[in-house]
Design a protein around this motif. Structure first.
Motif, short mmCIF file in Angstrom:
data_model
loop_
_atom_site.label_atom_id
_atom_site.label_comp_id
_atom_site.label_asym_id
_atom_site.label_seq_id
_atom_site.Cartn_x
_atom_site.Cartn_y
_atom_site.Cartn_z
N CYS A 172 0.72 -1.29 -0.18
CA CYS A 172 -0.05 -0.21 0.04
C CYS A 172 0.96 1.27 0.03
O CYS A 172 1.38 1.54 1.57
N LEU A 173 0.41 2.09 -1.04
CA LEU A 173 1.54 3.44 -1.37
C LEU A 173 0.56 4.70 -1.22
O LEU A 173 0.80 5.42 -1.26
N THR A 174 -0.31 4.40 -0.37
CA THR A 174 -1.09 5.66 -0.46
C THR A 174 -0.50 6.25 0.66
O THR A 174 0.79 5.66 1.68
N PRO A 175 -0.60 7.93 0.72
CA PRO A 175 -0.38 8.78 1.66
C PRO A 175 -0.05 8.46 3.49
O PRO A 175 0.30 8.28 4.01
N PHE A 176 -1.98 7.71 3.36
CA PHE A 176 -2.10 6.77 4.86
C PHE A 176 -1.05 6.13 4.83
O PHE A 176 -0.30 6.40 6.38
N CYS A 177 -0.83 5.10 4.38
CA CYS A 177 -0.37 3.82 4.46
C CYS A 177 1.37 4.20 4.26
O CYS A 177 2.39 3.68 5.49
N ILE A 178 1.80 5.19 3.58
CA ILE A 178 3.56 5.75 4.05
C ILE A 178 3.65 6.48 5.65
O ILE A 178 4.37 6.52 5.92
N LYS A 179 2.44 7.31 6.16
CA LYS A 179 3.31 7.79 7.25
C LYS A 179 2.70 6.48 8.38
O LYS A 179 3.04 6.69 9.30
N ALA A 180 1.64 5.60 7.78
CA ALA A 180 1.32 4.42 8.91
C ALA A 180 3.06 3.74 9.11
O ALA A 180 3.17 3.48 10.34
N ALA A 181 3.05 3.36 7.61
CA ALA A 181 4.54 3.10 8.10
C ALA A 181 6.06 3.14 9.17
O ALA A 181 6.40 3.08 9.55
N ASN A 182 5.74 4.87 8.48
CA ASN A 182 6.84 5.61 9.14
C ASN A 182 6.60 5.52 10.72
O ASN A 182 7.46 5.65 11.30
N TYR A 183 5.52 5.43 11.34
CA TYR A 183 5.43 6.28 12.88
C TYR A 183 5.88 4.31 13.11
O TYR A 183 6.09 4.39 14.47
N LEU A 184 5.23 3.28 13.05
CA LEU A 184 5.45 2.16 13.15
C LEU A 184 7.24 1.87 12.73
O LEU A 184 7.80 1.47 13.88
#
Length: 749
Positions: free
Chosen positions: A67-79
């Motif tokens: 998933c490369l949506t803006p949310f998924c990138i953001k979620a991946a970052n914080y995790l």
């Protein structure tokens, strides 16, 4: 020989024409063989993946499953900024999930802790300030409640006006309504004017419950009506344990009394003696004060009677019945002899009444006015607020004061939250959250009912009633319907009388009186069991209300990392899903199980089932009582936190099973996060669940939470639940007995 793996090679001495024809033929044969081979391998791989999926209940991965949506990138970052892959998940899942976060985050100077809730609350608080200071949308300008909420904020934020007003208003109330404060008047205070009954009623008029509480609550035996509840109130230092030994906290408390008195008085001759007497009096009271764990363990010792019989039942020198009648008259509510009263902590009330009868009028007057002023110090000019702030810094471990704008926004949101929420939901709440949350609640409720059906320790009668209760849980999501309506009648009626001017202290005192009257008036009001509760949508929390059998998820908590409409479902189920399961399980914890589907406290389980429940509950109590918060070398109170621990353990299971069911129905729907592709969807469920509880606290705040809180510290909310869950062991391939896997798992639900 297998077809496709051998063909005749091209030779230079062959006849050219036949050779060309032969090569072309061989190429076609080769292409056909490769195609068949590719199809065979594809089918084989699909079968193998399907077999593996059947073993692990995981969706079959497909090409482009990141998933490369803006949310998924953001979620991946914080995790990715949270987990520490040098830690083995099966040894310490909290450190694995939070290790990097713990190293890289610091506790803000104006807070006692740093965690997900702090981040979300800070974001919400900033949004509230923006709402209260930005130009109003045209369709809300005419709403009186919103106008007064903004006036209340402006009066709080206008520090120049607060400084100019000084303390005359507060001191005038003390002198002319409450009988004076001896510590400020030295030897000139006249004790012949002391009237304890009058003093307590006047303090209650300003919404002060000192020594004991007198409030209107839902009748626990009849959830369709209200009754009067009487019991112990909080101490100045909240819990008895603080008074057992001299400490930094007790010294800071006495310093608070001393410094505030010095700042307000020109006569310091008696201050030292008065401070000592105030503290010693409260210390005597504290000896009989029930801890939270004792209150939970002795719920059934509550005495039920009527106003007419109250004096005989409680049997004290202090006239509780007359005091309560006078309190309700503040709201023009006349009590009748048959009005029901519930009395808790009866031993405390009797003991404290005896202590009071043995004290001098000066000590009593000093103490009660101190408790009034302790709370008012935060509403006064800056030099007095600074005295309160010094005390708070010791108790919470902070080193700085919060911005005035935030303090004022929190104050308005606390007292006029529904007016604030009218604007908040229009600007910040995504309606998708309601629909998706409803679907998740349905799935998680079904998972819990399945767990009930499969339980081996409940008899058929109790099980049937428990399932009926689960089916009848009422859910509230986001905000009450009247806030989303163009009809503003209910909002305006909620804040009738909330008319404010430019004087902050005047507005504060007005709010206190209004809140007291609102509570007393409830006694004669009808109960709507389907109505939204008292907590506004602008709060980062969730609730279960036993008397309504109702779960509530305010708009404030329906945001990442708990929920996002664009998140893979494993994140949402590991976040808000576990919260939903937690609140559902509260209906069946050590307290919630005592209330039936209609919210009445009755015996609705058989004695054998109750006995088996208590044995399972004891396992949870014993488990958490063994946890030591190494930061302050203090053991967790498993009795005090048992309800929340039971809810945590049940909630994570229900959410996980619900996610599994969703994943089976929606194969291929959940994509992986970039940088985290090696983790399965089920592993990501647990990782997001744990990340929510990453937390750092000051020593002082940690001690306060252990003494006064019902929840275990974040690390034990992770370790306790995952170590009891067989599915966690399977997902991370943990061996029973490893650090994060209990051999003898505790299971209530």
């Amino acid at each position: 020989m297998p077809v496709g793996f051998c063909f005749e090679p091209y030779r230079l001495d062959d006849d050219p024409i036949p050779v060309v024809s032969s090569v072309k033929k061989n190429v076609l044969i080769l292409f056909g063989v490769l195609t068949v081979l590719f199809l065979f391998l594809t089918i084989l791989l699909t079968v193998l993946l399907a077999i593996e999926k059947a073993k692990s209940n995981q969706p079959v991965p497909v090409e482009n499953d990141v998933c490369l949506t803006p949310f998924c990138i953001k979620a991946a970052n914080y995790l990715l900024e949270s987990i520490d892959e040098t830690i083995e998940p099966c040894e310490n899942f909290y450190q694995f999930s939070c290790g990097t976060w713990l190293r890289n985050n610091r506790i803000p100077d104006d807070a006692g802790s740093q965690d997900t809730f702090y981040v979300l609350r800070t974001q919400l608080e900033n949004n509230v300030v923006d709402i209260l200071t930005s130009p109003l949308p045209n369709d809300t300008i005419h709403i009186k409640a919103i106008t007064n909420a903004r006036r209340l904020y402006s009066s709080c934020a206008n520090e120049a006006a607060i400084e100019s007003a000084g303390v005359d208003t507060v001191l005038s109330i003390i002198d002319h309504e409450l009988g004076g404060w001896p510590i400020l008047q030295g030897s000139s205070w006249n004790e012949t004017q002391f009237n304890l009954s009058h003093l307590l009623v006047k303090l209650r008029e300003y919404n002060n419950n000192i020594i004991f509480i007198c409030v209107t609550s839902t009748d626990d035996k009849n959830s369709s009506a209200y009754y009067i509840r009487v019991g112990q109130s909080e101490l100045g230092l909240e819990q008895r344990q603080y008074y057992l030994n001299e400490s930094q906290a007790t010294r800071a408390y006495r310093q608070f009394i001393n410094d505030l008195a010095l700042a307000l008085s020109n006569d310091s001759t008696t201050i030292e003696d008065d401070v000592r007497d105030i503290y010693e009096f409260e210390k005597k009271i504290a000896n009989f004060h029930w801890t939270l764990a004792e209150q939970r363990a002795r719920q059934n010792e509550t005495v039920r009677t009527t106003i007419g019989n109250l004096s005989r039942v409680i049997n004290t020198t202090f006239d509780f019945a007359n005091n309560i009648r006078q309190n309700y008259l503040l709201a023009n509510v006349t009590l009748h002899d048959h009005d029901n009263v519930s009395i808790s902590e009866v031993e405390y009330l009797r003991s404290v009444s005896l202590i009071i009868s043995q004290q001098s009028p000066r000590v009593l007057q000093n103490y009660f006015i101190w408790r009034f002023m302790m709370n008012r110090a935060g509403n006064m000019p800056k030099r007095y607020r600074a005295i309160r702030e010094q005390f708070d810094r010791v108790i919470r471990g902070t080193t700085a004061e919060r911005p005035r704008s935030i303090t004022c926004g929190v104050y308005v949101n606390t007292h006029m939250g529904f007016a604030v929420a009218k604007l908040y939901i229009k600007k910040h709440f995504d309606e998708n959250a309601r629909n998706q949350s409803l679907e998740m609640i349905s799935d998680i409720r079904s998972a819990f009912i399945k767990m009930l059906n499969e339980s081996t320790w409940m008899d058929a009668v109790s099980k049937r009633k428990a399932i009926d209760k689960a089916l009848n849980i009422d859910e509230k999501i986001g905000y009450p319907e009247f806030l989303g309506s163009d009809n503003i009648t209910e909002l305006e009626e909620t804040y009738t009388g909330y008319d404010f001017n430019a004087s902050y202290i005047h507005n504060v005192l007005t709010v206190l009186k209004l809140k007291a009257k609102e509570n007393f008036k409830l006694l004669r009001a009808p109960i709507d069991r389907k109505a939204w509760g008292p907590n506004a949508p602008t709060i980062v929390n969730a609730f279960y209300t036993p008397s309504k059998n109702q779960i509530t998820f305010p708009a404030g908590i329906l945001q990442s990392p708990f929920f996002d409409k664009d998140a893979p479902k494993y994140l949402n189920y590991g976040g808000i899903g576990a919260v939903i399961g937690h609140e559902i399980t509260h209906g069946f914890d050590d307290n919630g199980r005592q209330f039936d589907k209609d919210g009445n406290r009755i015996l609705w389980w058989t004695p054998d089932t109750i006995d088996r429940f208590n044995k399972r509950k004891k396992c949870i109590v014993d488990q958490y009582s063994e946890y030591v918060l190494e930061q302050i070398n203090t053991t967790i109170n498993g009795n005090q936190t048992q309800g929340e621990n039971i809810a945590d353990n049940g909630g994570i299971k229900e959410a996980f099973y619900a996610y599994q069911k969703w994943a089976r129905k929606n194969r291929y729907a959940d994509k992986k996060l970039p940088g985290l592709t090696k983790y399965s969807a089920e592993q990501m469920f647990f990782i997001n669940y744990a990340q929510v509880w990453c937390a750092k606290t000051t020593d002082s705040y940690a001690m306060s939470r252990i003494l006064t809180g019902y929840h275990s510290p974040g690390q034990f909310r992770v370790l306790g639940t995952t170590s009891n869950f067989e599915a966690f062991d399977r997902v991370f391939r943990c061996r029973p007995g490893q650090g994060n896997s209990r051999t003898n798992k505790c299971t209530v639900w």
